[in-house]
Design a protein around this motif. Structure first.
Motif: not given
Length: 316
Positions: A293-294, A297-298, A301-302, A306-308
């Protein structure tokens, strides 16, 4: 494989057209008498269309000369730009939401307005496209599309559809608004197909790449199976090209490298699913081929800035 893409084809452009499924924001049957003017506000992320079922009127869109619409014509304003419909170019436009309306359903209404002169009838609508592939295609459309009834490739079919739509809009039998909106959706898709077939701009860039036998195949594979562990080598092999030739041709046609396109496609799918609010972030990560998941998420955001989690909170 994308669970929202049940139908697949060896034709990537055909897949994009198949996924032009619309969700109607607003449909309206309009009955005007001269003099009259209607001002349509900007509607973000919406394609607006107008089908003239009887009479003539002018369409004014910023950046374009006034356009005369005649019976049977179809006009699309694909990017939600504000515009006006007028009985004459010197008539003031009344804002849409200032006019009285008869609501037949949550998304279908009738507007009657004007000074009692020459009558005009239209079916208008504002629609959204839900699938990322459809939205990408719509973004490439020009700011105004006009399909003239007299010059349409399939004029008889177009006129038959318009007559059916006009009769349904007038009679409003049970289920009539459903029939009108479905016919309008078909006409919109036909207009987009006609543009792709005739406009040289549709033969370049991403649309041109979809129609390229080798690069189109690679793009289609990415669209259908975004979770697969694609590499430049595996995509080049699928396109029956060398790695270097594939990389150069993909970038030249699409405008970005193949692996960047893959990531952006995955993140656009993820954004759509998050906005629907039905899938856990960990499930999305797995669905799109990420080991954690990390890592997902990165990448998200790239791509989006913004983050999920921020999307989930905003839609929750």
């Amino acid at each position: 494989m994308d669970p929202n893409t049940p139908w697949q084809s060896r034709d990537p452009l055909g897949e994009a057209l198949h996924l032009l499924r619309m969700s109607g924001t607003l449909y309206c049957a309009s009955e005007f008498t001269a003099p009259w003017g209607l001002g349509l506000p900007p509607l973000e992320d919406c394609l607006m269309f107008h089908v003239l079922t009887a009479g003539e009127c002018w369409l004014e869109v910023s950046g374009h000369d006034p356009l005369l619409l005649r019976t049977g014509d179809l006009a699309l304003v694909p990017h939600g730009q504000g515009h006006s419909l007028l009985s004459a170019t010197d008539v003031a436009a009344v804002p849409l939401f200032d006019l009285p309306r008869e609501c037949l359903s949550e998304r279908y209404e009738i507007i009657r307005h004007g000074g009692g002169g020459a009558p005009v009838s239209l079916v208008c609508g504002a629609v959204r496209f839900d699938h990322p592939l459809a939205r990408q295609l719509v973004r490439l459309l020009p700011s105004l599309l006009h399909v003239e009834a007299v010059n349409a490739e399939h004029a008889d079919w177009l006129q038959g559809t318009l007559r059916f739509m006009r009769d349904e809009a007038r009679a409003m039998r049970p289920g009539g608004e459903t029939v009108v909106t479905r016919l309008a959706d078909i006409l919109v898709i036909q207009a987009i197909r006609a543009w792709i077939a005739r406009d040289p701009a549709a033969q370049t860039g991403w649309l041109g790449a979809l129609q390229d036998r080798q690069i189109g195949r690679a793009i289609g594979l990415i669209h259908r199976d975004p979770a697969r562990d694609w590499s430049l080598v595996s995509l080049a092999e699928a396109a029956a090209m060398s790695r270097s030739a594939f990389a150069a041709r993909f970038t030249a046609l699409v405008g970005e490298p193949a692996m960047q396109y893959l990531t952006r496609w995955r993140m656009n799918l993820a954004l759509g699913w998050l906005q629907e609010g039905e899938v856990a972030i960990a499930v999305l990560a797995e669905r799109l081929g990420y080991q954690s998941e990390a890592a997902f998420s990165r990448a998200f955001k790239r791509c989006h800035g913004y983050s999920p989690g921020a999307v989930r909170r905003a839609t929750g």
